[in-house]
Write a protein that holds these residues in place. Structure first.
Motif, PDB file in Angstrom:
ATOM      1  N   PRO A  78       3.467   4.364  -4.341  1.00  0.00           N
ATOM      2  CA  PRO A  78       2.562   5.212  -5.126  1.00  0.00           C
ATOM      3  C   PRO A  78       2.023   4.486  -6.357  1.00  0.00           C
ATOM      4  O   PRO A  78       2.739   3.707  -7.003  1.00  0.00           O
ATOM      5  CB  PRO A  78       3.458   6.391  -5.535  1.00  0.00           C
ATOM      6  CG  PRO A  78       4.533   6.429  -4.502  1.00  0.00           C
ATOM      7  CD  PRO A  78       4.780   4.997  -4.126  1.00  0.00           C
ATOM      8  N   GLY A  79       0.776   4.754  -6.686  1.00  0.00           N
ATOM      9  CA  GLY A  79       0.146   4.098  -7.817  1.00  0.00           C
ATOM     10  C   GLY A  79       0.872   4.323  -9.121  1.00  0.00           C
ATOM     11  O   GLY A  79       0.932   3.436  -9.978  1.00  0.00           O
TER      12      GLY A  79
ATOM     13  N   LYS B 209       0.806  -1.220   0.000  1.00  0.00           N
ATOM     14  CA  LYS B 209       0.000   0.000   0.000  1.00  0.00           C
ATOM     15  C   LYS B 209       0.843   1.276   0.000  1.00  0.00           C
ATOM     16  O   LYS B 209       0.376   2.332  -0.411  1.00  0.00           O
ATOM     17  CB  LYS B 209      -0.945   0.005   1.201  1.00  0.00           C
ATOM     18  CG  LYS B 209      -0.236   0.069   2.548  1.00  0.00           C
ATOM     19  CD  LYS B 209      -1.224   0.218   3.707  1.00  0.00           C
ATOM     20  CE  LYS B 209      -2.117  -0.968   3.857  1.00  0.00           C
ATOM     21  NZ  LYS B 209      -2.973  -0.875   5.066  1.00  0.00           N
TER      22      LYS B 209
ATOM     23  N   ALA C  58      -4.930   1.971  -6.479  1.00  0.00           N
ATOM     24  CA  ALA C  58      -4.244   2.517  -5.302  1.00  0.00           C
ATOM     25  C   ALA C  58      -4.677   1.829  -4.018  1.00  0.00           C
ATOM     26  O   ALA C  58      -3.879   1.669  -3.091  1.00  0.00           O
ATOM     27  CB  ALA C  58      -4.492   4.024  -5.201  1.00  0.00           C
TER      28      ALA C  58
END
Length: 399
Positions: free
Chosen positions: A201-202, A198, A251
């Protein structure tokens, strides 16, 4: 014997699968200490990027799973693994007398850990250790015989580096990638842990995913290598990436991120037995020199490379089309069909479309083309690249 059996029976290839201990799921981090014990490791060093501060929760979780076995952290990993950064890591490995490394992060952390382990063991400059061409043009990889530190990997991006044996260092002085190859640096253990994904960063996940997507296509269409097993690995790679990468909630979707990393593992294993092509070569030449993620370069260049290869890559592109749920076609129709889907996926991901958009100056294109001609991956392009002018033409179209 029928004709189909004749074809299968006369085909010769080898596919030797290196051992891999892979742990996937929420409970996997609990296996880290056990795996270190299997290696009799008591002084393992973590490699990670600067965004993982020592006080960050993900790093705390990794250190906790290691217990007293964590001897230190090299937190200065940089993109594209520049030589100076790798040499700093070597010095820290020496000072801490590390007996194993844990690469926590993306491709740069994994490659830096491997490369530092090689330089530590071989005690020589990477220019003397890297793969090169002899006078006849044949690739020569020096035998790196010294024992290497065990590699354990906790990936946070879908990078094929997870299961590779090669480590490319960027040498700013020469502007070249110094490719080190040593099977002894393949991962002993890989841990895919949703909770630790998680923090990435996307945009980094997307870039690494595009790079893996591109490598799978180039592996399937390459004119060098490939076999039914690698085909299966790469075709399922594309299925997973097409399903999970264009995800509007990527995300937050840790399960989807885990699937993308599994796709990268499959792609890394599959492309061990194939070549690559022009997209990969231009990614190498542009990425490190202009500090652009390989995935961004791939997204820009791949459609133009596919057009360049029209008619020369039909057998591989039919496998790509099947993986993406498309009908079978040939020639320009097949190329256009695949390009349309590729551009649709890249469009959903918001990938850049022009080299100028990622800071590549037009006046640099000729030098990039000349430098890229020495990249041995170019030999796998399905349509032979006979001069730098052809590379320049593709980049002009992409600029």
């Amino acid at each position: 014997m029928n004709k189909r059996q004749e074809v299968v029976g006369t085909r010769s290839f080898q596919h030797i699968t290196p051992p891999l201990r892979l742990f996937c799921g929420p409970e996997s981090l609990g296996k880290l200490g056990r795996e270190l014990d299997r290696l009799s490791s008591q002084r393992a060093m973590i490699f990670c990027g600067e965004h993982f501060m020592p006080s960050s929760e993900p790093l705390k979780l990794v250190k906790s799973a290691m217990g007293e076995r964590c001897v230190g952290i090299f937190g200065e990993v940089l993109g594209h693994s520049p030589l100076e950064s790798v040499e700093s890591a070597v010095q820290q490995l020496k000072e801490l007398d590390a007996d194993a490394v844990i690469a926590f992060g993306g491709g740069s952390a994994i490659v830096t850990a491997r490369a530092a382990s090689i330089l530590l063991a071989e005690n020589d400059h990477p220019r003397n250790l890297c793969t090169s061409r002899d006078e006849s043009g044949k690739l020569i990889s020096p035998k790196l015989l010294a024992p290497k530190l065990p590699q354990l990997i906790i990936p946070t991006t879908p990078t094929t580096a997870i299961v590779r044996a090669g480590s490319a260092i960027f040498d700013p002085e020469s502007g070249q990638r110094l490719a080190l190859y040593d099977p002894k640096t393949r991962a002993h253990s890989v841990f895919i842990i949703p909770e630790l994904l998680k923090a990435t960063p996307g945009a980094i996940i997307v870039s690494a995913g595009i790079n893996t997507f591109t490598m799978a296509i180039e592996g399937l269409t390459s004119c060098t290598g490939g076999d039914p097993i690698s085909d299966a690995l790469l075709m399922h790679t594309l299925r997973l990436l097409a399903q999970y990468l264009p995800n509007p909630v990527l995300a937050e979707d840790l399960a989807a991120r885990s699937e993308l990393i599994l796709a990268a593992v499959l792609c890394g294993q599959g492309t061990d037995y194939t070549g690559a092509g022009m997209t990969t070569v231009l990614g190498h030449a542009i990425g490190a020199s202009f500090k652009v993620e390989n995935g961004a370069v791939n997204a820009i260049v791949l459609p133009h490379v596919l057009r360049f290869n029209t008619g020369a890559a039909d057998i591989g592109l039919q496998k790509v089309a099947t993986s993406l749920g498309l009908s079978v076609a040939k020639g320009e129709a097949l190329t256009k069909m695949v390009i349309d889907v590729v551009e649709e996926i890249f469009g959903v991901l918001g990938a850049p479309k022009r080299l100028r958009d990622v800071g590549v100056p037009h006046e640099a294109l000729s030098d990039i083309a000349a430098q890229a001609m020495s990249d041995w991956f170019l030999g796998g392009n399905p349509r032979p690249v006979r001069s730098s002018s052809e590379l320049l033409q593709v980049m002009e179209e992409a600029w």
